[in-house]
Scaffold this active site. Sequence first.
Site, PDB file in Angstrom:
ATOM      1  N   HIS A 288       0.884  -1.200   0.022  1.00 56.63           N
ATOM      2  CA  HIS A 288       0.058   0.021   0.113  1.00 56.63           C
ATOM      3  C   HIS A 288       0.858   1.331   0.074  1.00 56.63           C
ATOM      4  O   HIS A 288       0.484   2.099  -0.730  1.00 56.63           O
ATOM      5  CB  HIS A 288      -0.884  -0.012   1.420  1.00 56.63           C
ATOM      6  CG  HIS A 288      -2.028  -0.767   1.163  1.00 56.63           C
ATOM      7  ND1 HIS A 288      -2.337  -1.704   2.032  1.00 56.63           N
ATOM      8  CD2 HIS A 288      -2.823  -1.083   0.111  1.00 56.63           C
ATOM      9  CE1 HIS A 288      -3.437  -2.451   1.626  1.00 56.63           C
ATOM     10  NE2 HIS A 288      -3.943  -2.163   0.431  1.00 56.63           N
ATOM     11  N   GLU A 530      -7.821 -16.467 -20.895  1.00 55.64           N
ATOM     12  CA  GLU A 530      -6.610 -16.547 -20.234  1.00 55.64           C
ATOM     13  C   GLU A 530      -5.948 -18.073 -20.217  1.00 55.64           C
ATOM     14  O   GLU A 530      -5.178 -18.270 -19.832  1.00 55.64           O
ATOM     15  CB  GLU A 530      -6.535 -15.948 -19.014  1.00 55.64           C
ATOM     16  CG  GLU A 530      -7.669 -16.438 -18.047  1.00 55.64           C
ATOM     17  CD  GLU A 530      -7.295 -15.770 -16.820  1.00 55.64           C
ATOM     18  OE1 GLU A 530      -6.584 -14.797 -16.171  1.00 55.64           O
ATOM     19  OE2 GLU A 530      -8.586 -15.858 -15.982  1.00 55.64           O
ATOM     20  N   ASP A 554      -2.065 -14.350 -17.540  1.00 63.87           N
ATOM     21  CA  ASP A 554      -2.059 -15.824 -17.423  1.00 63.87           C
ATOM     22  C   ASP A 554      -1.862 -16.697 -18.697  1.00 63.87           C
ATOM     23  O   ASP A 554      -1.382 -17.841 -18.859  1.00 63.87           O
ATOM     24  CB  ASP A 554      -3.260 -16.157 -16.836  1.00 63.87           C
ATOM     25  CG  ASP A 554      -3.210 -16.138 -15.219  1.00 63.87           C
ATOM     26  OD1 ASP A 554      -2.306 -16.641 -14.740  1.00 63.87           O
ATOM     27  OD2 ASP A 554      -4.145 -15.386 -14.804  1.00 63.87           O
ATOM     28  N   CYS A 601      -6.269  -7.183 -21.445  1.00 63.10           N
ATOM     29  CA  CYS A 601      -5.952  -6.386 -20.117  1.00 63.10           C
ATOM     30  C   CYS A 601      -4.954  -6.903 -19.411  1.00 63.10           C
ATOM     31  O   CYS A 601      -4.723  -6.682 -18.317  1.00 63.10           O
ATOM     32  CB  CYS A 601      -7.481  -6.636 -19.170  1.00 63.10           C
ATOM     33  SG  CYS A 601      -7.846  -8.336 -19.106  1.00 63.10           S
TER      34      CYS A 601
HETATM   35  C1  PEP Z   1      -4.368 -11.691 -16.756  1.00 66.01           C
HETATM   36  O1  PEP Z   1      -4.149 -12.786 -16.430  1.00 66.01           O
HETATM   37  O2  PEP Z   1      -3.644 -11.358 -17.826  1.00 66.01           O
HETATM   38  C2  PEP Z   1      -5.221 -10.686 -16.111  1.00 66.01           C
HETATM   39  C3  PEP Z   1      -5.428  -9.681 -16.527  1.00 66.01           C
HETATM   40  O3  PEP Z   1      -5.432 -11.176 -14.762  1.00 66.01           O
HETATM   41  P1  PEP Z   1      -4.572 -11.511 -13.554  1.00 66.01           P
HETATM   42  O4  PEP Z   1      -3.248 -10.568 -13.732  1.00 66.01           O
HETATM   43  O5  PEP Z   1      -5.390 -10.843 -12.657  1.00 66.01           O
HETATM   44  O6  PEP Z   1      -4.358 -12.769 -13.317  1.00 66.01           O
HETATM   45 MG    MG Z   2      -5.352 -13.969 -14.915  1.00 67.38          MG
END
Ligand code: PEP
Ligand code: MG
Length: 689
Positions: A288, A530, A554, A601
């Site tokens: 944090h 993913e 992932d 993302c």
């Molecule tokens: C991913 O796996 O790309 C993702 C966006 O989720 P996280 O990083 O939370 O696993």
């Molecule tokens: Mg993920």
Amino acid sequence: MEEIRSLKVINELGMHARAAGQIVGLASKYKAKLFLRKDAREVDGSSILSILSLACPKGSEIEARIVGKDVKKFMEELEGLFSAKFGETAGGHYRPKKKIMKGFPVSPGIVIGKAHHLDRSKTQISHRKLLNRKEVDGEIDRFKHAVDMAKEQLRKFKSNIPEQVEGYAFVLDTHSMILEDSLLLDSTLKRIRKEKINAGWALERSVNKIHRLFKEVEDDYIARRMDDVDSVSERVLRNLAGVQPDSLEGIKEEVIVVAHSLSPCDIVEINVSNVMGILTDVGSRTSHMAIMSEALEIPVVVGLESATDMILDSDLLIVDGNTGEVVINPDSDTIISYEDRKKRYNRYKSAIDRVRHLPAETVDGHKIKIQANIEFLAEARPAIESGAEGIGLYRTEYLYMIKSDFPDEQTLFDDYSQIARMIAPNPVTIRTLDIASDRMASDMQTTREDNPALGLRSIRFCLNERKVFRTQLRAILRASVYGKFRLMFPMVSGLGQFLEAKRILRGVMRSLDRNRIEYDREMPIGILIEIPSATSIADILAKHADFFSIGTNDLIQYALAIDRDNEQVAHLYEPFHPAVLRMIHQVVEAGNKEGIDVSLCGEIAGDPLSVLVLLSLGLKEFSMNIGSIPLIKEMIRMLPLRDVRDGLTGILGLPTSKKIEDFVLRRAKSLLPDMFEEDVFRYRPPGTA
Ligand code: PEP
Ligand code: MG
């Protein structure tokens, strides 16, 4: 001429060989004779053995007598050696002149300034056996009083929180919750009563137990919550011992703070003082303290391991919050080169800051959507301020990790409805719980899995724990009327799973209908792609989903069989692996064919070079780390999309990541020479440093 002065040995190791050697070295420079006296004995200050024979540990008082020429200057230099502790560090080591350390950069920017140590060493506690009932009761009262004081201190911190980090007040709430958590509070009270031990000792044992539980946790983010537990318990221990922490309030000049660790409360305090930068021995990107200092725009490097030992008060420091490099006592060439870097960085920063609220539109008129990935409600405001057009990924795990119970529907609803309101009219893509059962605070004692990344986690966990899942879905649906939500299920590996999750969602909708509770009936339901099995059947999934978001963090891990948290194989984690790019392309094509939105993302969405590749693969929506948004926007606003696509055709035919990277970099340099030739920020996606 003669000069006499009393000197005190203040360095940890005392006047041992190294210190004595420095005195002899100094004496040899002068045409004067040095004598050192301790008690009744006076020795020759130009003889190392004579000095050692005085046996002067730390704290010794010595009389120095200099006879001859330049005695004043000689004495001043001698005094300087004593007060600089003969170049010895706090822990009793010697420091080389210029030294470079490397830690984790967690808040960008470059600063040059003087070090200031902040003592955050742990309160020492000793064991005391309580003799009778009266002593036990007294100790319990003392402990409760210390906890109440801690609550009051946190309350005060919260009321003084600086505007820029207002959104992080929840961190202080989290600390208050930890104070009341049964793993800490009840178990300490029980220990005092049962084991008849003093409160400090009992608290330390409870904290050790929590440490052991958290040790099992492989997720860095969750494990880091231990920092919060430590900070809370330290506060109570200090209250028990009646000790005031070393404060920042008295600092009158601009300094770079050096501490073993800092808590969010320290950061609240820091803002009112002259803190140019922060260095800590421990800590991580997800602490944090790191997140808050980024909001305050204070360059920070953490995880330096021995910064408090290597750096002395008043040492000159260069802190590079972009690379994690720290230079202790730099020479003038290094200072000049960092001054230049600093100027270039500041120029670059004001350039990207200017464009962050402008639309991400390419020069040939293509609109690209740029959204933010966030993990707490508090990041919503920084996300908007950074220019995000909505939240492309709201990771909802936080509320499940801070307490030993599952959060109730109301707690979730409060959080979700606030975020919906804050981001409206822009959308929030809210991801259902993506966590392994053994990583949850509430479930920490369940059986351990050998391969948690392949285990009962994420949507699999939710489909197993229906009650937990339904509670979250109800909270999301109820909150959906306050803004614009898109619901996303993570780690879907096949159609059956997605349909089952949707079936449960419909059940929750029906129960809300029965209770006449409003929710957004049009809320889009999507899949976080993913897992390679999902990319292979993207065409099938696309017929049932309203949108896809590609989670490359992932996807790369599962496609290349590379544990994303294992440093041993980090070099094999290749975002530009042809297999990964083909998978992404396949998902984009499948989405386009069915006319559904496809965004990406993973962390690579914040990396300019990767974004060029992704644009060439047909992606037009990205969700990324807040810190990357202005830079990516700036890049997009300078690009002709047509040229990116033309320039990168054929990329899917290249055989290795290396070839792909070289190819893209060449094209990137010709498309945007200013951005890609510039070595200062040659790019490191946040979190991959
Ligand atoms: C991913 O796996 O790309 C993702 C966006 O989720 P996280 O990083 O939370 O696993
Ligand atoms: Mg993920």
